[in-house]
Design a protein around this motif. Structure first.
Motif, mmCIF file in Angstrom:
data_model
loop_
_atom_site.group_PDB
_atom_site.id
_atom_site.type_symbol
_atom_site.label_atom_id
_atom_site.label_comp_id
_atom_site.label_asym_id
_atom_site.label_seq_id
_atom_site.Cartn_x
_atom_site.Cartn_y
_atom_site.Cartn_z
ATOM 1 N N LEU A 6 33.864 38.101 40.809
ATOM 2 C CA LEU A 6 34.816 37.000 40.639
ATOM 3 C C LEU A 6 34.885 36.172 41.916
ATOM 4 C CD1 LEU A 6 37.719 38.990 38.914
ATOM 5 C CD2 LEU A 6 35.988 37.578 37.812
ATOM 6 N N SER A 7 33.884 36.291 42.769
ATOM 7 C CA SER A 7 33.910 35.654 44.079
ATOM 8 C C SER A 7 33.830 34.138 44.001
ATOM 9 C CB SER A 7 32.764 36.191 44.942
ATOM 10 O OG SER A 7 31.525 35.933 44.344
ATOM 11 N N SER A 8 34.350 33.512 45.046
ATOM 12 C CA SER A 8 34.281 32.056 45.255
ATOM 13 C C SER A 8 34.826 31.264 44.073
ATOM 14 C CB SER A 8 32.847 31.637 45.574
ATOM 15 O OG SER A 8 32.424 32.278 46.759
ATOM 16 N N ASN A 9 36.013 31.606 43.674
ATOM 17 C CA ASN A 9 36.764 30.848 42.687
ATOM 18 C C ASN A 9 38.055 30.390 43.347
ATOM 19 O OD1 ASN A 9 35.471 30.842 39.890
ATOM 20 N ND2 ASN A 9 35.197 32.973 40.526
ATOM 21 N N GLN A 10 39.058 30.125 42.561
ATOM 22 C CA GLN A 10 40.343 29.726 43.110
ATOM 23 C C GLN A 10 41.445 30.647 42.609
ATOM 24 O OE1 GLN A 10 40.997 25.495 42.657
ATOM 25 N NE2 GLN A 10 38.991 25.027 43.523
ATOM 26 N N GLY A 31 35.644 38.196 47.010
ATOM 27 C CA GLY A 31 35.896 37.365 48.183
ATOM 28 C C GLY A 31 35.829 35.884 47.853
ATOM 29 N N GLY A 32 36.306 35.074 48.783
ATOM 30 C CA GLY A 32 36.269 33.632 48.605
ATOM 31 C C GLY A 32 37.320 33.123 47.639
ATOM 32 N N LEU A 53 32.217 47.222 47.825
ATOM 33 C CA LEU A 53 33.452 46.465 47.720
ATOM 34 C C LEU A 53 33.348 45.320 48.710
ATOM 35 C CD1 LEU A 53 36.314 46.114 46.580
ATOM 36 C CD2 LEU A 53 37.129 47.673 48.360
ATOM 37 N N SER A 54 33.096 44.120 48.201
ATOM 38 C CA SER A 54 32.933 42.933 49.037
ATOM 39 C C SER A 54 34.038 41.951 48.714
ATOM 40 C CB SER A 54 31.562 42.297 48.804
ATOM 41 O OG SER A 54 30.548 43.183 49.188
ATOM 42 N N THR A 55 34.969 41.815 49.641
ATOM 43 C CA THR A 55 36.159 41.008 49.385
ATOM 44 C C THR A 55 36.408 39.977 50.472
ATOM 45 O OG1 THR A 55 37.580 42.563 50.539
ATOM 46 C CG2 THR A 55 37.234 42.947 48.192
ATOM 47 N N THR A 56 35.474 39.813 51.390
ATOM 48 C CA THR A 56 35.669 38.956 52.554
ATOM 49 C C THR A 56 35.460 37.501 52.184
ATOM 50 O OG1 THR A 56 34.899 40.752 53.939
ATOM 51 C CG2 THR A 56 34.847 38.570 54.908
#
Length: 184
Positions: A6-10, A31-32, A53-56
């Motif tokens: 779900l990265s780089s959304n708003q 992340g993002g 787990l990538s949340t940065t």
């Protein structure tokens, strides 16, 4: 579900507690986004298969008991910009397979425990930058992966420059309190 990106959304708000019920998750990328709020042990309760787990970057706050041991053993852990401090998150020391760790800008205002330094030979990528970590940096082992990257900049490390493995291809120790000779 094994893979969630779900990265780089708003997205805003916090991570729902039901996240911990996705027991088959192995790879998570969130992340993002503009996530914030508290993440607790409940959020990770059933994530025994989690490998990445990538949340940065995210401004989530991790609140777990000081003696919490995570149910997962990740290979990649990206918690940059989380609020983990002020104490160093001891549960990270239980991660026996992690080779990529980013806990940069996480409000840690503590010394790194020896147990963490003992696991340092397993890292290919280590980012502890932009915290308030203090104490001396021990010698960086020669057993690091080839082309390892280490960023410990913008902290309060003191003492002399440690011996550094020839496998390190990128090392940033800028903006610390290191002193003494750099000849070795």
């Amino acid at each position: 579900m094994r893979f969630l990106d779900l990265s780089s959304n708003q997205f805003n708000g916090t991570l729902p507690q039901s996240f911990g019920g996705l027991s088959k998750l192995e790879y998570v990328f969130i992340g993002g986004n503009m996530l914030e709020g508290v993440v607790s042990e409940t959020h990770f309760a059933n994530l025994r298969r989690l490998k990445q787990l990538s949340t940065t970057p995210t401004r989530l706050t991790l609140k777990v008991s000081p003696n919490w041991i995570s149910p997962f053993q990740v290979v990649i852990l990206g918690l940059g910009s989380w609020i983990l401090g002020p104490n160093f998150p001891l549960w990270i020391c239980s991660q026996k397979q992690v080779w990529s760790l980013d806990i940069s800008n996480t409000n840690v205002k503590d010394a790194i425990p020896p147990l963490f330094w003992n696991m340092s030979s397993q890292f290919n990528y280590l980012n502890l930058s932009h915290n308030h970590i203090y104490g001396e940096i021990p010698n960086i082992p020669v057993t690091l992966y080839p082309s390892s990257m280490i960023d410990m900049s913008s902290n309060s490390f003191n003492g002399s420059l440690p011996l550094i493995s020839s496998n390190v291809s990128f090392l940033d120790l800028s903006n610390n309190l290191l002193s003494g000779s750099i000849s070795h």
